[in-house]
Design a protein around this motif. Structure first.
Motif, PDB file in Angstrom:
ATOM      1  N   GLY A   5       0.820  -1.191   0.000  1.00  0.00           N
ATOM      2  CA  GLY A   5       0.000   0.000   0.000  1.00  0.00           C
ATOM      3  C   GLY A   5       0.859   1.248   0.000  1.00  0.00           C
ATOM      4  N   ILE A   6       1.242   1.739   1.207  1.00  0.00           N
ATOM      5  CA  ILE A   6       2.091   2.917   1.365  1.00  0.00           C
ATOM      6  C   ILE A   6       3.399   2.499   2.019  1.00  0.00           C
ATOM      7  CG2 ILE A   6       2.336   5.161   2.502  1.00  0.00           C
ATOM      8  CD1 ILE A   6      -0.692   5.451   2.351  1.00  0.00           C
ATOM      9  N   ILE A  23      -6.860   2.008   2.729  1.00  0.00           N
ATOM     10  CA  ILE A  23      -5.963   1.049   2.072  1.00  0.00           C
ATOM     11  C   ILE A  23      -6.594  -0.333   2.174  1.00  0.00           C
ATOM     12  CG2 ILE A  23      -3.631   0.113   1.985  1.00  0.00           C
ATOM     13  CD1 ILE A  23      -2.696   2.564   3.588  1.00  0.00           C
ATOM     14  N   TRP A  24      -6.885  -0.949   1.026  1.00  0.00           N
ATOM     15  CA  TRP A  24      -7.477  -2.276   1.031  1.00  0.00           C
ATOM     16  C   TRP A  24      -7.025  -3.066  -0.197  1.00  0.00           C
ATOM     17  CZ3 TRP A  24      -9.762   1.883  -1.119  1.00  0.00           C
ATOM     18  CH2 TRP A  24     -10.467   1.717  -2.305  1.00  0.00           C
ATOM     19  N   PHE A  33       3.850   0.577   5.529  1.00  0.00           N
ATOM     20  CA  PHE A  33       5.191   0.181   5.948  1.00  0.00           C
ATOM     21  C   PHE A  33       5.982   1.447   6.231  1.00  0.00           C
ATOM     22  CE2 PHE A  33       9.564  -1.108   5.421  1.00  0.00           C
ATOM     23  CZ  PHE A  33       9.611  -2.425   5.846  1.00  0.00           C
ATOM     24  N   LEU A  34       6.383   1.641   7.505  1.00  0.00           N
ATOM     25  CA  LEU A  34       7.059   2.863   7.934  1.00  0.00           C
ATOM     26  C   LEU A  34       8.338   2.475   8.663  1.00  0.00           C
ATOM     27  CD1 LEU A  34       6.923   5.964   8.183  1.00  0.00           C
ATOM     28  CD2 LEU A  34       5.518   5.656  10.220  1.00  0.00           C
ATOM     29  N   ASP A  35       9.496   2.851   8.087  1.00  0.00           N
ATOM     30  CA  ASP A  35      10.777   2.396   8.632  1.00  0.00           C
ATOM     31  C   ASP A  35      11.780   3.549   8.570  1.00  0.00           C
ATOM     32  OD1 ASP A  35      12.934   0.955   9.511  1.00  0.00           O
ATOM     33  OD2 ASP A  35      13.134  -0.268   7.709  1.00  0.00           O
ATOM     34  N   GLY A  36      12.210   4.026   9.769  1.00  0.00           N
ATOM     35  CA  GLY A  36      13.211   5.088   9.821  1.00  0.00           C
ATOM     36  C   GLY A  36      12.627   6.441  10.142  1.00  0.00           C
ATOM     37  N   GLY A  37      13.515   7.355  10.568  1.00  0.00           N
ATOM     38  CA  GLY A  37      13.079   8.690  10.961  1.00  0.00           C
ATOM     39  C   GLY A  37      12.403   8.668  12.319  1.00  0.00           C
ATOM     40  N   ASN A  46      -7.892   4.045   7.397  1.00  0.00           N
ATOM     41  CA  ASN A  46      -8.674   2.815   7.451  1.00  0.00           C
ATOM     42  C   ASN A  46      -7.978   1.761   6.606  1.00  0.00           C
ATOM     43  OD1 ASN A  46     -10.596   0.834   7.597  1.00  0.00           O
ATOM     44  ND2 ASN A  46     -12.271   2.047   6.755  1.00  0.00           N
ATOM     45  N   ILE A  47      -7.422   0.764   7.270  1.00  0.00           N
ATOM     46  CA  ILE A  47      -6.660  -0.299   6.608  1.00  0.00           C
ATOM     47  C   ILE A  47      -7.443  -1.587   6.810  1.00  0.00           C
ATOM     48  CG2 ILE A  47      -4.468  -1.546   6.590  1.00  0.00           C
ATOM     49  CD1 ILE A  47      -3.205   1.061   7.671  1.00  0.00           C
TER      50      ILE A  47
END
Length: 268
Positions: A5-6, A23-24, A33-37, A46-47
């Motif tokens: 998705g993102i 997101i579906w 997916f959030l990695d870093g910072g 809404n996932i």
């Protein structure tokens, strides 16, 4: 989406704000997916109904200090975790999110320090509702954790946990389990209607001290004869449910299957 998705990643990534997204139908985890910072904000997303037919472990993967506010993560399948916080997510906050109906565990913290969960609903996931593994300290307040396929809360090999004013009910492998965990404080929680082989309400196993005040612990069940539907204490020192006689504040522990409380090593 054919795959993800993102995705936002990079060790020096500036704070990301992701809000009001839906997101579906992603086929490979994670939908987000959030990695870093650090200093990221995920708000009112809404996932849902991601099938992840190409495999993977996470509906959401977070490896950075992040605030989640008002998100829905629901009915995602073929994954092990609704939301997975990895060991660079220290200080993350979850506020008023709904994590429900996902395959696997609802929320999982791995090596994460200083997390705060307030006002979330974690329900109907097929495994444990909220897991802290080698994580903590952490604070949980005013959450509803119900009808999960595993225990409502699981704390393994972590730091101090403060659990206040939560409702933990109807979970299918018990309410709370502490396993080789640090100290804990339980205050003004309602722990009712949970079921396990033993320790239907709370199971302490090889864990540190606990102080409990003003909790309602009732109607919990055991699936085995001569076991404990209430509180089961095994090789855990300084577990204190005595209440506050000076101010008249007591725990209400009653109507649980078998024993309301059993300590296997009371004088160890």
């Amino acid at each position: 989406n054919r795959r993800y998705g993102i995705v936002a990643s990079g060790g020096s990534a500036p704070p990301q704000r992701i809000d009001n997204c839906e997101i579906w139908d992603c086929q490979k985890s994670g939908a987000l997916f959030l990695d870093g910072g650090s200093g990221h904000l995920l708000k009112n997303n809404n996932i849902h109904n991601n099938l992840f037919s190409l495999g993977g472990d996470y509906s959401m993967y977070i490896n950075a200090p992040t605030t989640l506010d008002g998100n829905i993560v629901s009915n995602n399948t073929n994954v092990s975790y609704g939301i997975f916080f990895n060991n660079s997510s220290d200080g993350s906050r979850l506020l008023s999110n709904t994590i429900s109906g996902n395959s696997g565990r609802g929320i999982y913290f791995s090596g994460s320090v200083g997390s705060t969960l307030t006002g979330n609903t974690v329900s109907g996931n097929t495994n444990v509702g909220v897991t802290f593994e080698s994580s903590g300290p952490a604070t949980l307040s005013a959450n509803t954790i119900s009808a999960n396929g595993g225990r409502g809360l699981y704390f393994g090999s972590g730091g101090t946990i403060v659990i206040t004013s939560n409702t933990i009910t109807g979970n299918n492998s018990g309410g709370i389990q502490f396993f080789r965990s640090g100290g804990s404080t339980l205050t003004s929680n309602t722990i009712t209607g949970n079921t396990a082989n033993t320790g239907g309400a709370i199971y302490f196993q090889n864990s540190g001290s606990c102080t409990a005040r003003d909790n309602e612990i009732s109607g919990n069940r055991t699936t085995s004869l001569n076991q404990t539907g209430g509180i089961y204490i095994e090789s855990s020192a300084n577990v204190n449910f005595a209440g506050d006689t000076v101010n008249g504040i007591y725990n209400r522990i009653h109507d649980n299957d078998g024993c309301d409380m059993r300590n296997t090593h009371p004088f160890a």
